[in-house]
Scaffold this motif. Structure first.
Motif, PDB file in Angstrom:
ATOM      1  N   LEU A  75       0.856  -1.192   0.000  1.00 45.56           N
ATOM      2  CA  LEU A  75       0.000   0.000   0.000  1.00 45.56           C
ATOM      3  C   LEU A  75       0.895   1.246   0.000  1.00 45.56           C
ATOM      4  O   LEU A  75       1.690   1.448   0.925  1.00 45.56           O
ATOM      5  CB  LEU A  75      -0.895  -0.007   1.245  1.00 45.56           C
ATOM      6  CG  LEU A  75      -1.775   1.218   1.451  1.00 45.56           C
ATOM      7  CD1 LEU A  75      -2.802   1.356   0.327  1.00 45.56           C
ATOM      8  CD2 LEU A  75      -2.480   1.152   2.800  1.00 45.56           C
ATOM      9  N   VAL A  77       0.929   5.576  -1.259  1.00 47.16           N
ATOM     10  CA  VAL A  77       0.327   6.757  -1.886  1.00 47.16           C
ATOM     11  C   VAL A  77       1.467   7.761  -2.076  1.00 47.16           C
ATOM     12  O   VAL A  77       2.307   7.941  -1.172  1.00 47.16           O
ATOM     13  CB  VAL A  77      -0.809   7.339  -1.001  1.00 47.16           C
ATOM     14  CG1 VAL A  77      -1.288   8.680  -1.540  1.00 47.16           C
ATOM     15  CG2 VAL A  77      -1.982   6.346  -0.932  1.00 47.16           C
ATOM     16  N   ARG A  82      -0.991  12.420  -0.116  1.00 47.24           N
ATOM     17  CA  ARG A  82      -1.340  11.773   1.160  1.00 47.24           C
ATOM     18  C   ARG A  82      -2.304  12.619   1.986  1.00 47.24           C
ATOM     19  O   ARG A  82      -2.482  13.802   1.731  1.00 47.24           O
ATOM     20  CB  ARG A  82      -0.048  11.511   1.968  1.00 47.24           C
ATOM     21  CG  ARG A  82       0.736  10.368   1.353  1.00 47.24           C
ATOM     22  CD  ARG A  82       1.998  10.022   2.119  1.00 47.24           C
ATOM     23  NE  ARG A  82       2.754   9.050   1.319  1.00 47.24           N
ATOM     24  CZ  ARG A  82       4.017   8.721   1.535  1.00 47.24           C
ATOM     25  NH1 ARG A  82       4.683   9.263   2.536  1.00 47.24           N
ATOM     26  NH2 ARG A  82       4.619   7.840   0.756  1.00 47.24           N
ATOM     27  N   ARG A  83      -2.909  11.999   2.972  1.00 46.71           N
ATOM     28  CA  ARG A  83      -3.870  12.600   3.907  1.00 46.71           C
ATOM     29  C   ARG A  83      -5.117  13.114   3.191  1.00 46.71           C
ATOM     30  O   ARG A  83      -5.691  14.116   3.569  1.00 46.71           O
ATOM     31  CB  ARG A  83      -3.232  13.747   4.719  1.00 46.71           C
ATOM     32  CG  ARG A  83      -1.941  13.418   5.458  1.00 46.71           C
ATOM     33  CD  ARG A  83      -2.017  12.325   6.480  1.00 46.71           C
ATOM     34  NE  ARG A  83      -2.913  12.504   7.578  1.00 46.71           N
ATOM     35  CZ  ARG A  83      -2.555  12.626   8.856  1.00 46.71           C
ATOM     36  NH1 ARG A  83      -1.291  12.622   9.190  1.00 46.71           N
ATOM     37  NH2 ARG A  83      -3.437  12.692   9.800  1.00 46.71           N
ATOM     38  N   LYS A  84      -5.514  12.438   2.128  1.00 42.79           N
ATOM     39  CA  LYS A  84      -6.730  12.828   1.409  1.00 42.79           C
ATOM     40  C   LYS A  84      -7.709  11.652   1.323  1.00 42.79           C
ATOM     41  O   LYS A  84      -8.620  11.655   0.510  1.00 42.79           O
ATOM     42  CB  LYS A  84      -6.371  13.279  -0.023  1.00 42.79           C
ATOM     43  CG  LYS A  84      -5.464  14.510  -0.086  1.00 42.79           C
ATOM     44  CD  LYS A  84      -5.145  14.843  -1.541  1.00 42.79           C
ATOM     45  CE  LYS A  84      -4.000  15.829  -1.683  1.00 42.79           C
ATOM     46  NZ  LYS A  84      -4.164  17.058  -0.921  1.00 42.79           N
ATOM     47  N   GLY A  85      -7.446  10.619   2.106  1.00 47.97           N
ATOM     48  CA  GLY A  85      -8.348   9.474   2.112  1.00 47.97           C
ATOM     49  C   GLY A  85      -8.095   8.461   0.997  1.00 47.97           C
ATOM     50  O   GLY A  85      -8.893   7.532   0.794  1.00 47.97           O
ATOM     51  N   ALA A  87      -5.548   6.193   0.624  1.00 43.89           N
ATOM     52  CA  ALA A  87      -5.169   4.851   1.095  1.00 43.89           C
ATOM     53  C   ALA A  87      -6.415   4.091   1.539  1.00 43.89           C
ATOM     54  O   ALA A  87      -6.506   2.870   1.380  1.00 43.89           O
ATOM     55  CB  ALA A  87      -4.152   4.945   2.229  1.00 43.89           C
ATOM     56  N   LYS A  88      -7.380   4.827   2.081  1.00 48.27           N
ATOM     57  CA  LYS A  88      -8.636   4.192   2.497  1.00 48.27           C
ATOM     58  C   LYS A  88      -9.363   3.647   1.261  1.00 48.27           C
ATOM     59  O   LYS A  88      -9.899   2.527   1.282  1.00 48.27           O
ATOM     60  CB  LYS A  88      -9.479   5.226   3.261  1.00 48.27           C
ATOM     61  CG  LYS A  88     -10.864   4.763   3.638  1.00 48.27           C
ATOM     62  CD  LYS A  88     -10.850   3.644   4.680  1.00 48.27           C
ATOM     63  CE  LYS A  88     -12.275   3.261   5.073  1.00 48.27           C
ATOM     64  NZ  LYS A  88     -12.378   1.844   5.422  1.00 48.27           N
ATOM     65  N   ASN A 114       3.305   2.457  12.610  1.00 46.65           N
ATOM     66  CA  ASN A 114       2.660   2.991  11.404  1.00 46.65           C
ATOM     67  C   ASN A 114       1.174   3.279  11.691  1.00 46.65           C
ATOM     68  O   ASN A 114       0.293   2.465  11.424  1.00 46.65           O
ATOM     69  CB  ASN A 114       2.824   2.001  10.242  1.00 46.65           C
ATOM     70  CG  ASN A 114       2.526   2.647   8.891  1.00 46.65           C
ATOM     71  OD1 ASN A 114       1.705   3.568   8.809  1.00 46.65           O
ATOM     72  ND2 ASN A 114       3.191   2.179   7.851  1.00 46.65           N
ATOM     73  N   ALA A 116      -1.028   5.206  10.368  1.00 45.21           N
ATOM     74  CA  ALA A 116      -1.956   5.225   9.231  1.00 45.21           C
ATOM     75  C   ALA A 116      -2.393   3.802   8.907  1.00 45.21           C
ATOM     76  O   ALA A 116      -3.579   3.507   8.740  1.00 45.21           O
ATOM     77  CB  ALA A 116      -1.285   5.868   8.025  1.00 45.21           C
TER      78      ALA A 116
HETATM   79  C1  LIG Z   1       0.404   4.881   4.795  1.00 44.89           C
HETATM   80  C2  LIG Z   1      -0.102   5.620   3.550  1.00 44.89           C
HETATM   81  C3  LIG Z   1      -0.430   4.595   2.484  1.00 44.89           C
HETATM   82  C4  LIG Z   1      -1.353   6.424   3.952  1.00 44.89           C
HETATM   83  O1  LIG Z   1      -1.856   7.040   2.794  1.00 44.89           O
HETATM   84  P1  LIG Z   1      -2.920   8.244   2.859  1.00 44.89           P
HETATM   85  O2  LIG Z   1      -3.587   8.310   1.536  1.00 44.89           O
HETATM   86  O3  LIG Z   1      -2.240   9.446   3.362  1.00 44.89           O
HETATM   87  O4  LIG Z   1      -3.926   7.729   3.977  1.00 44.89           O
HETATM   88  P2  LIG Z   1      -5.446   8.221   4.161  1.00 44.89           P
HETATM   89  O5  LIG Z   1      -5.516   9.687   3.876  1.00 44.89           O
HETATM   90  O6  LIG Z   1      -6.368   7.324   3.408  1.00 44.89           O
HETATM   91  O7  LIG Z   1      -5.632   8.003   5.722  1.00 44.89           O
HETATM   92  C5  LIG Z   1      -5.935   6.737   6.239  1.00 44.89           C
HETATM   93  C6  LIG Z   1      -5.887   6.801   7.744  1.00 44.89           C
HETATM   94  O8  LIG Z   1      -4.539   6.950   8.180  1.00 44.89           O
HETATM   95  C7  LIG Z   1      -4.382   8.147   8.936  1.00 44.89           C
HETATM   96  N1  LIG Z   1      -3.095   8.716   8.562  1.00 44.89           N
HETATM   97  C8  LIG Z   1      -2.642   8.958   7.315  1.00 44.89           C
HETATM   98  N2  LIG Z   1      -1.381   9.409   7.372  1.00 44.89           N
HETATM   99  C9  LIG Z   1      -1.050   9.444   8.670  1.00 44.89           C
HETATM  100  C10 LIG Z   1       0.113   9.835   9.370  1.00 44.89           C
HETATM  101  N3  LIG Z   1       1.206  10.262   8.710  1.00 44.89           N
HETATM  102  N4  LIG Z   1       0.115   9.752  10.717  1.00 44.89           N
HETATM  103  C11 LIG Z   1      -0.968   9.311  11.388  1.00 44.89           C
HETATM  104  N5  LIG Z   1      -2.108   8.912  10.777  1.00 44.89           N
HETATM  105  C12 LIG Z   1      -2.141   9.008   9.444  1.00 44.89           C
HETATM  106  C13 LIG Z   1      -5.537   9.030   8.532  1.00 44.89           C
HETATM  107  O9  LIG Z   1      -5.858   9.970   9.538  1.00 44.89           O
HETATM  108  C14 LIG Z   1      -6.624   8.002   8.343  1.00 44.89           C
HETATM  109  O10 LIG Z   1      -7.089   7.551   9.597  1.00 44.89           O
HETATM  110  P3  LIG Z   1      -8.544   7.928  10.131  1.00 44.89           P
HETATM  111  O11 LIG Z   1      -9.491   7.492   9.050  1.00 44.89           O
HETATM  112  O12 LIG Z   1      -8.641   7.139  11.394  1.00 44.89           O
HETATM  113  O13 LIG Z   1      -8.485   9.412  10.292  1.00 44.89           O
HETATM  114  C15 LIG Z   1       0.974   6.619   3.021  1.00 44.89           C
HETATM  115  O14 LIG Z   1       1.347   7.483   4.075  1.00 44.89           O
HETATM  116  C16 LIG Z   1       2.197   5.923   2.495  1.00 44.89           C
HETATM  117  O15 LIG Z   1       2.296   5.581   1.309  1.00 44.89           O
HETATM  118  N6  LIG Z   1       3.173   5.698   3.392  1.00 44.89           N
HETATM  119  C17 LIG Z   1       4.414   4.982   3.060  1.00 44.89           C
HETATM  120  C18 LIG Z   1       4.176   3.496   2.873  1.00 44.89           C
HETATM  121  C19 LIG Z   1       3.410   2.834   4.019  1.00 44.89           C
HETATM  122  O16 LIG Z   1       3.654   3.098   5.198  1.00 44.89           O
HETATM  123  N7  LIG Z   1       2.491   1.923   3.660  1.00 44.89           N
HETATM  124  C20 LIG Z   1       1.654   1.202   4.600  1.00 44.89           C
HETATM  125  C21 LIG Z   1       2.312   0.054   5.233  1.00 44.89           C
HETATM  126  S1  LIG Z   1       2.893  -1.166   4.123  1.00 44.89           S
END
Ligand SMILES: CC(C)(COP(=O)(O)OP(=O)(O)OC[C@H]1O[C@@H](n2cnc3c(N)ncnc32)[C@H](O)[C@@H]1OP(=O)(O)O)[C@@H](O)C(=O)NCCC(=O)NCCS
Length: 291
Positions: A75, A77, A82-85, A87-88, A114, A116
């Protein structure tokens, strides 16, 4: 909300995907080493989000355990989105893919820091199935031997399968976690883990003291050594640990990544070369059963 399209990732998206990997974990992402398989294997569903003609997020669902498990991985993004929903959105897509494929359960591993990833797991009703410690260590040349003299025996595949079947006491959660993947402790799971890893066995008369898995792990430009140690006693653990440190060192590996049962964390932390952050870091195996 960003205007995006959900679609399968294909070969021509490779540059976009590699760009995301370069911007993840300081360029130490393992994902590029898996990408060929995720793009080509019929048991993989690599889902992407397209914005303005570019892939800006992706996630893979890998059907394993003869199709019973949907393994969620990769997974990512792009930092700009990021932080736009998003990953959800990707996580929900993998759940749909899993249901469509008829898997019995979804699983994935993430690290305990982690937030998120943990929020996302909870958002789809996953719960923690197992937890193991994990550490990384570079600069292996500087590690001192710690009084350990002998090395566990490397077991050929057939022997390893046979010995492992008699070592259930080392796998109290009923799963083998190696290199961030999980295998059930059963004939099929044992056979699968041995397809990608070597097994090192330490015995003491008839007693199996430890079973340790080892395989090459590529993160960014570096090919390090990934190991998972399952031991009975603290001294079995220490012997297995040092044997892997010195094996990785002898092979010139730039780092060792080790997975270990949490009950040995204090033993590990007592070693002077082990970084203190190890205390806060573990691997969580999440699972959700699909009805
Ligand atoms: C992890 C990752 C996929 C999240 O992507 P994103 O599109 O920013 O996530 P979303 O906006 O859909 O948020 C999903 C949830 O995570 C939370 N979140 C997102 N980034 C966060 C952060 N940096 N710190 C804390 N919470 C976080 C959001 O608040 C949300 O939670 P909620 O619904 O309870 O509020 C992205 O940060 C990424 O690519 N990270 C590097 C790779 C990684 O860690 N992958 C996952 C593990 S393999």
């Amino acid at each position: 909300m960003v205007d995006f399209t959900v679609r399968r990732v294909v070969e021509s998206d490779r540059d976009d995907v590699l760009e995301i990997a370069r911007r993840t974990w300081g360029g130490h992402d393992y994902m590029p080493s898996q990408l060929d398989e995720w793009l080509k294997s019929p048991s993989c569903r690599l889902v992407g989000l397209e914005v303005a003609g570019r892939i800006i997020g992706l996630a893979n669902l890998h059907m394993i355990d003869s199709g019973r498990t949907g393994w969620m991985e990769g997974l990512r993004v792009h930092p700009r989105y990021r932080r736009k929903g998003l990953a959800k959105v990707l996580t929900d897509e993998l759940v749909k893919e899993g249901r469509n494929a008829g898997v019995e359960r979804l699983r994935y591993t993430t690290d305990s820091t982690n937030s998120a990833s943990i929020s996302l797991a909870k958002s789809i009703g996953m719960s923690v199935r197992a937890e193991m410690g994990v550490f990384w260590k570079g600069g292996l040349k500087r590690v001192k031997k710690g009084g350990v003299k002998e090395s566990p025996q490397y077991a050929e595949r057939d022997a390893a399968e046979r010995i492992l079947k008699g070592a259930a006491h080392l796998f109290s959660d009923g799963v083998i976690i190696h290199d961030w993947k999980a295998y059930d402790f059963c004939s099929e799971g044992i056979s699968q883990v041995l397809q990608s890893a070597r097994a090192y066995i330490l015995t003491d008369n008839e007693r199996i003291g430890s079973v340790t898995f080892g395989s090459v792990r590529t993160e960014g430009q570096d090919s390090g050594w990934s190991t998972a140690i399952y031991a009975e006693t603290p001294s079995d653990f220490t012997r297995a640990l040092y044997s892997q440190v010195f094996l990785a060192r002898a092979e010139g590996r730039p780092f060792l990544m080790g997975i270990y049962p949490l009950r040995f964390r204090h033993i590990l932390l007592a070693e002077r070369w082990v970084p203190k952050w190890v205390e806060r870091f573990s691997i969580l195996l999440f699972e959700k059963r699909l009805g």
